[in-house]
Write an enzyme that holds these catalytic residues in place. Sequence first.
Site, PDB file in Angstrom:
ATOM      1  N   LYS A 197      -5.538 -41.675  70.209  1.00 27.54           N
ATOM      2  CA  LYS A 197      -4.502 -41.828  71.231  1.00 27.54           C
ATOM      3  C   LYS A 197      -4.266 -40.509  71.987  1.00 27.54           C
ATOM      4  CE  LYS A 197      -2.156 -45.587  68.713  1.00 27.54           C
ATOM      5  NZ  LYS A 197      -0.842 -46.102  68.232  1.00 27.54           N
TER       6      LYS A 197
ATOM      7  N   TYR B 248      -1.874 -54.089  74.610  1.00 29.34           N
ATOM      8  CA  TYR B 248      -0.742 -54.263  73.697  1.00 29.34           C
ATOM      9  C   TYR B 248       0.074 -55.513  74.015  1.00 29.34           C
ATOM     10  CZ  TYR B 248      -1.260 -49.758  71.269  1.00 29.34           C
ATOM     11  OH  TYR B 248      -1.696 -48.720  70.484  1.00 29.34           O
TER      12      TYR B 248
ATOM     13  N   PHE C 234       9.996 -51.339  71.836  1.00 33.52           N
ATOM     14  CA  PHE C 234       9.277 -50.095  72.119  1.00 33.52           C
ATOM     15  C   PHE C 234       8.102 -50.273  73.082  1.00 33.52           C
ATOM     16  CE2 PHE C 234       7.603 -51.865  68.094  1.00 33.52           C
ATOM     17  CZ  PHE C 234       6.254 -51.990  68.399  1.00 33.52           C
TER      18      PHE C 234
ATOM     19  N   ARG D 161      -2.788 -40.180  59.975  1.00 32.41           N
ATOM     20  CA  ARG D 161      -1.407 -40.198  60.469  1.00 32.41           C
ATOM     21  C   ARG D 161      -0.510 -39.251  59.668  1.00 32.41           C
ATOM     22  NH1 ARG D 161      -1.185 -46.706  61.783  1.00 32.41           N
ATOM     23  NH2 ARG D 161      -1.546 -46.554  64.032  1.00 32.41           N
TER      24      ARG D 161
ATOM     25  N   ASN E 113       1.277 -41.706  66.971  1.00 32.76           N
ATOM     26  CA  ASN E 113       0.686 -41.681  65.635  1.00 32.76           C
ATOM     27  C   ASN E 113      -0.839 -41.549  65.638  1.00 32.76           C
ATOM     28  OD1 ASN E 113       0.153 -44.241  66.490  1.00 32.76           O
ATOM     29  ND2 ASN E 113       1.331 -45.288  64.894  1.00 32.76           N
TER      30      ASN E 113
HETATM   31  P1  IDP Z   1      -0.363 -50.214  63.963  1.00 36.23           P
HETATM   32  O1  IDP Z   1      -0.851 -49.306  65.077  1.00 36.23           O
HETATM   33  O2  IDP Z   1      -0.231 -49.476  62.659  1.00 36.23           O
HETATM   34  O3  IDP Z   1      -1.185 -51.473  63.832  1.00 36.23           O
HETATM   35  P2  IDP Z   1       1.695 -51.858  65.227  1.00 36.23           P
HETATM   36  O4  IDP Z   1       2.870 -52.433  64.541  1.00 36.23           O
HETATM   37  O5  IDP Z   1       0.590 -52.776  65.651  1.00 36.23           O
HETATM   38  O6  IDP Z   1       1.145 -50.647  64.334  1.00 36.23           O
HETATM   39  O7  IDP Z   1       2.268 -51.112  66.532  1.00 36.23           O
HETATM   40  C1  IDP Z   1       1.392 -50.673  67.557  1.00 36.23           C
HETATM   41  C2  IDP Z   1       1.798 -49.281  67.961  1.00 36.23           C
HETATM   42  O8  IDP Z   1       3.106 -49.325  68.546  1.00 36.23           O
HETATM   43  C3  IDP Z   1       1.940 -48.268  66.822  1.00 36.23           C
HETATM   44  O9  IDP Z   1       0.734 -47.690  66.413  1.00 36.23           O
HETATM   45  C4  IDP Z   1       2.858 -47.239  67.445  1.00 36.23           C
HETATM   46  O10 IDP Z   1       2.171 -46.374  68.359  1.00 36.23           O
HETATM   47  C5  IDP Z   1       3.814 -48.131  68.232  1.00 36.23           C
HETATM   48  N1  IDP Z   1       4.991 -48.503  67.432  1.00 36.23           N
HETATM   49  C6  IDP Z   1       5.059 -49.370  66.397  1.00 36.23           C
HETATM   50  N2  IDP Z   1       6.303 -49.485  65.903  1.00 36.23           N
HETATM   51  C7  IDP Z   1       7.056 -48.664  66.671  1.00 36.23           C
HETATM   52  C8  IDP Z   1       8.459 -48.337  66.667  1.00 36.23           C
HETATM   53  O11 IDP Z   1       9.257 -48.838  65.868  1.00 36.23           O
HETATM   54  N3  IDP Z   1       8.867 -47.436  67.613  1.00 36.23           N
HETATM   55  C9  IDP Z   1       8.017 -46.871  68.529  1.00 36.23           C
HETATM   56  N4  IDP Z   1       6.703 -47.164  68.559  1.00 36.23           N
HETATM   57  C10 IDP Z   1       6.230 -48.041  67.640  1.00 36.23           C
END
Ligand code: IDP
Length: 141
Positions: free
Chosen positions: A11, A51, A59, A104, A114
């Site tokens: 990213k 996404y 978010f 991470r 992340n």
């Molecule tokens: P993942 O990347 O571990 O599969 P997902 O739940 O699919 O996690 O979420 C996609 C991306 O959205 C995450 O990698 C992160 O960058 C962002 N994200 C997820 N949860 C949050 C949150 O609670 N606040 C802000 N960004 C979030």
Amino acid sequence: MSIEQTLSIVKPDGVEKNVIGECFRRFEKGGLKIIATKMIHMDRAKAEGFYAVHKERPFFDSLVQFMTRGPVVVSVLEGENAIAKNREIMGATNPEAAAEGTIRKDFASNIEENTVHGSDGPDTAKFEISYFFETNEIFSR
Ligand code: IDP
Ligand code: MG
């Protein structure tokens, strides 16, 4: 166990932190092969489409803003159980919950920034790979 392909993204924060090579090293050390890769700078529409599954989440706008603020490195990784293996190498979404030695844990700034993305299942892997790569850009081996 089976040979799978999965989509990886380093990213914008990972590119900014200069850890593209470190991520690649961990993928390869974990037994995954990089069978396609390129650097791109997504526009808003491209990131929103990627996404789309999260479009109702609070978010979403912030995530799209983040993912378009600079270039990313998209890759296809291949290997035994590549989807789960990549997610193991990445660590939990929230770096505070990520295991020691994961990307991470070591590099993420927070739950949003992340450092890496990885497909979460066979169907999403198929969609995500085709979202960024033509079949003639992928060198399965
Ligand atoms: P993942 O990347 O571990 O599969 P997902 O739940 O699919 O996690 O979420 C996609 C991306 O959205 C995450 O990698 C992160 O960058 C962002 N994200 C997820 N949860 C949050 C949150 O609670 N606040 C802000 N960004 C979030
Ligand atoms: Mg996900």
